[in-house]
Design a protein around this motif. Structure first.
Motif, short mmCIF file in Angstrom:
data_model
loop_
_atom_site.label_atom_id
_atom_site.label_comp_id
_atom_site.label_asym_id
_atom_site.label_seq_id
_atom_site.Cartn_x
_atom_site.Cartn_y
_atom_site.Cartn_z
N UNK B 220 0.81 -1.22 0.00
CA UNK B 220 0.00 0.00 0.00
C UNK B 220 0.85 1.27 0.00
N UNK B 221 2.17 1.14 -0.18
CA UNK B 221 3.05 2.31 -0.12
C UNK B 221 2.80 3.24 -1.30
N UNK B 222 3.00 4.55 -1.08
CA UNK B 222 2.83 5.51 -2.17
C UNK B 222 4.08 5.57 -3.05
N UNK B 223 5.19 5.17 -2.50
CA UNK B 223 6.43 5.18 -3.29
C UNK B 223 7.14 3.85 -3.05
N UNK B 224 7.64 3.27 -4.13
CA UNK B 224 8.34 1.99 -4.03
C UNK B 224 9.64 2.06 -4.81
N UNK B 225 10.71 1.58 -4.18
CA UNK B 225 12.00 1.45 -4.88
C UNK B 225 12.27 -0.04 -4.97
N UNK B 226 12.46 -0.55 -6.18
CA UNK B 226 12.65 -1.99 -6.34
C UNK B 226 14.00 -2.30 -6.94
N UNK B 237 21.87 -4.05 -1.57
CA UNK B 237 20.52 -3.57 -1.35
C UNK B 237 20.52 -2.39 -0.38
N UNK B 238 21.60 -2.25 0.39
CA UNK B 238 21.73 -1.10 1.30
C UNK B 238 21.55 0.22 0.54
N UNK B 239 22.05 0.25 -0.70
CA UNK B 239 21.95 1.46 -1.52
C UNK B 239 20.49 1.83 -1.72
N UNK B 240 19.65 0.78 -1.93
CA UNK B 240 18.23 1.02 -2.15
C UNK B 240 17.55 1.46 -0.86
N UNK B 282 10.20 3.06 -8.71
CA UNK B 282 11.53 3.19 -9.32
C UNK B 282 12.13 1.79 -9.43
N UNK B 283 12.32 1.31 -10.66
CA UNK B 283 12.85 -0.04 -10.92
C UNK B 283 14.35 0.09 -11.19
N UNK B 284 15.14 -0.50 -10.31
CA UNK B 284 16.59 -0.32 -10.39
C UNK B 284 17.27 -1.66 -10.67
N UNK B 285 17.98 -1.73 -11.78
CA UNK B 285 18.65 -2.99 -12.13
C UNK B 285 17.67 -4.10 -12.42
N UNK B 286 16.49 -3.72 -12.92
CA UNK B 286 15.43 -4.69 -13.25
C UNK B 286 15.20 -4.65 -14.75
N UNK B 328 24.58 6.21 -9.98
CA UNK B 328 23.50 7.20 -9.94
C UNK B 328 22.58 7.07 -8.72
N UNK B 329 22.41 5.86 -8.18
CA UNK B 329 21.49 5.75 -7.04
C UNK B 329 22.06 6.48 -5.81
N UNK B 330 23.33 6.25 -5.45
CA UNK B 330 23.88 7.05 -4.34
C UNK B 330 23.86 8.54 -4.64
N UNK B 331 24.08 8.90 -5.92
CA UNK B 331 24.06 10.32 -6.30
C UNK B 331 22.67 10.90 -6.05
N UNK B 332 21.65 10.11 -6.42
CA UNK B 332 20.28 10.56 -6.22
C UNK B 332 19.97 10.74 -4.74
#
Lengths: 254, 336
Positions: B220-226, B237-240, B282-286, B328-332
């Motif tokens: 039910x989250x409004x924002x998801x990082x996958x 996964x710590x980065x995420x 946000x789909x990362x490395x998927x 880019x993920x740590x940069x973000x």
């Protein structure tokens, strides 16, 4: 204790196929499209074969309810190591309206007739995505159920089943006989080797009809339409993180 | 067999005589909760129930569940609450809950029985349906009228509208397709349902190992990082998690990441995992396999970060960044 295990397998459109909806909205195009054993059912078959290899099971039987082509899927199950197969032959028009409740009734009757100890099914079929048959079969037989199993162990007369649930993992102990459904991480199914595919041709494949099992396939649902989902267009590429952040802020997403 | 049937046979005769004119139709929602709090999906199920036009009764089966009942009594739209509270319901075993649900159906003659399409709802309702000889309908995403339902098939690549001809409609409903009912404004009374149940020992609950997190609940989250296979290992996964914590997001994963052991199974988003529809995904490395898309393509805004410009995920992403995620993920995270 040596147990008889029954595994249900379904022939479905292959998981890698991008299905297309028929223009007349009555269904999905399946003619000429690659079909395979439902991936969760492969995992169920593999688990049964491993139970036999561990001498927990002494007879492992594959069942499929469907038209003539279901025999291909049963042959694959035999090639993976099942001892025998049962084909409940369903004519195509009745197959088109068949629901999990009908399949569950066929499986429940077979389990009783063949004195089965454990039924293992796939968690869901990747065509209808129903995720009901194992639960229904257990309900009809009044057997305990271990659905979404990621690990199955025997502990004396009980099965210890680890299940994948929404929050993580859950462990239950079930008395036999029981119905289980296989989830993704239960095992990695083997490929049928060519010698085993050849051997499979000699393994018994019994035929039954729904009438033999006393199952009425009268439909309980009417399909009104089958349509395309809303299409999503590809958006834009951004050059760097700064652009991504500013675009997201403009959209109000962060 | 069931102690309940014996104790209610006389009560229900009197009850049904006075109620029969009013009780022409009714909907039962089987509540999901952890005894202290309702699961979010129960609120979505109440909204789905409200589209059927009848009184909504909620059944709460738990072990020391007074707090969940209190919360439910304030939920807008609920007419009545039935409570079966017993230590034997710890773990919510389907073999123990099913007889209670079936007994409530026999007593009150509901026309619809609904639960959320969660692991809980999907494990139990089909078993109930089989006991009642009903063909159930899974993962409903739309209700056109009390007999006509919409659901997805083929991993969401086709949408089916179907009419059920069953006298009782038994449905599980997708949480993301129905708004959450308001948690204030309701004033449902609750009553004890059933006597001390005879609890089967066909199954025993041993334990649960649930992921503990302060992050929002994934479904039910409004924002998801996958994260996907591109994350390469569990440690990464710590980065995420760092990015998620910066923007208050939940963390999800593709099947590949879970299979490889990068993260626990309850993070899996996809056809056979969780189906989510957040405002931002946000789909990362998927890469974007069909089965993963099934779980997230209803998200409002999809962002993809992947170093492969040909990854299928870019065909559904509103914003795509072709880049090395480890840069880019740590940069973000740092710039937000």
């Amino acid at each position: 204790m040596s147990l008889r295990v029954m595994v249900g397998v379904k022939r479905v459109v292959d998981y890698a196929v991008k299905v297309r909806v028929k223009p007349d909205k009555t269904g999905v195009i399946t003619d000429g499209v690659k079909h395979s054993m439902n991936p969760f059912d492969e995992i169920a078959v593999e688990e049964a074969v491993r139970l036999k290899e561990k001498n927990v099971a002494n007879e492992i039987i594959a069942v499929s309810c469907g038209p003539a082509a279901s025999q291909e899927t049963l042959r694959t199950a035999l090639a993976m190591g099942m001892d025998k197969a049962i084909h409940v032959e369903i004519p195509q028009p009745q197959y088109d309206t068949m629901q999990p409740i009908h399949v569950a009734k066929c499986l429940a009757k077979l389990a009783t007739d063949y004195k089965v100890d454990i039924i293992i099914l796939g968690k869901q079929a990747i065509d209808d995505d129903c995720n009901q048959t194992a639960q229904m079969t257990a309900g009809l037989l009044d057997w305990p159920q271990g659905v979404y199993a990621s690990k199955i162990e025997k502990d004396g007369d009980l099965l210890v089943v680890t299940r994948e649930v929404d929050g993580g993992l859950e462990t239950v102990k079930l008395k036999l006989p029981a119905v289980l459904s296989a989830d993704l991480r239960l095992n990695e199914p083997r490929y049928a080797t060519l010698p085993n595919i050849m051997k499979a041709k000699k393994k018994p494949l019994d035929k039954k009809t729904p009438a033999d099992l006393g199952v009425d396939l009268a439909p309980r649902h009417q399909v009104v339409s089958i349509e395309d989902p809303p299409t999503r267009q590809a958006g834009a590429k951004v050059a760097d993180v700064d652009e991504l952040i500013s675009r997201l802020k403009a959209l109000g997403r962060i | 067999m069931l102690a309940i049937r014996k104790s209610f046979s006389t009560v229900s005769k009197n009850f049904s005589q006075t109620q029969v004119l009013r009780r022409l139709k009714g909907t039962l929602v089987v509540a999901e909760h952890d005894n202290n709090k309702l699961s979010n999906i129960t609120l979505n199920a109440v909204t789905a129930a409200s589209k059927l036009g009848s009184d909504i009764t909620c059944l709460v089966i738990g072990s020391n569940c007074t707090k969940a009942v209190e919360q439910l009594s304030k939920v807008k739209g609920v007419t009545k609450i039935l409570v079966a509270d017993n230590g034997g319901f710890e773990g919510y075993l389907p073999e123990r809950l099913t007889p209670i649900i079936v007994a409530s159906q026999k007593q009150f003659n509901f026309t619809h029985i609904i639960a959320g399409a969660s692991a809980f709802g999907k494990s139990i309702l089909p078993r109930v349906a089989a006991k009642l000889d009903v063909s159930a309908i899974s993962d409903v995403i739309g209700i056109k009228d009390p007999e006509t339902f919409v659901r997805t098939i083929y991993a969401g690549n086709a949408i089916m509208t179907l009419k059920s001809t069953e006298a009782i409609k038994i449905l599980t409903v997708r949480g993301t397709s129905f708004e959450a009912a308001a948690t204030e404004g309701g004033s449902a009374a609750h009553e004890k349902f059933g006597d001390v149940p005879s609890l089967t020992d066909q199954s025993t609950f041993v334990k649960q190992e649930l992921s503990k997190s302060d992050r929002p609940e994934l479904s039910s989250a409004k924002k998801v990082i996958s994260g996907g296979r591109g994350m390469k290992n569990a440690d990464n996964f710590k980065i995420l998690y760092a990015l998620a914590d910066k923007i208050g997001a939940a963390v999800g994963a593709s099947r590949a990441a879970v299979d490889a052991g990068y993260c626990p199974n309850d993070l899996q988003v996809g056809q056979t995992g969780k189906i989510v529809a957040p405002e931002l995904y946000i789909a990362i490395g998927i890469s974007g396999a069909i089965q993963h898309l099934a779980g997230m393509k209803d998200s409002k805004t999809i962002v993809a970060i992947n170093k492969d410009p040909d990854a299928p995920i870019f065909q559904v992403a509103d914003l795509g960044l072709v880049a090395d995620l480890f840069k880019v993920v740590p940069e973000m995270t740092q710039k937000l």
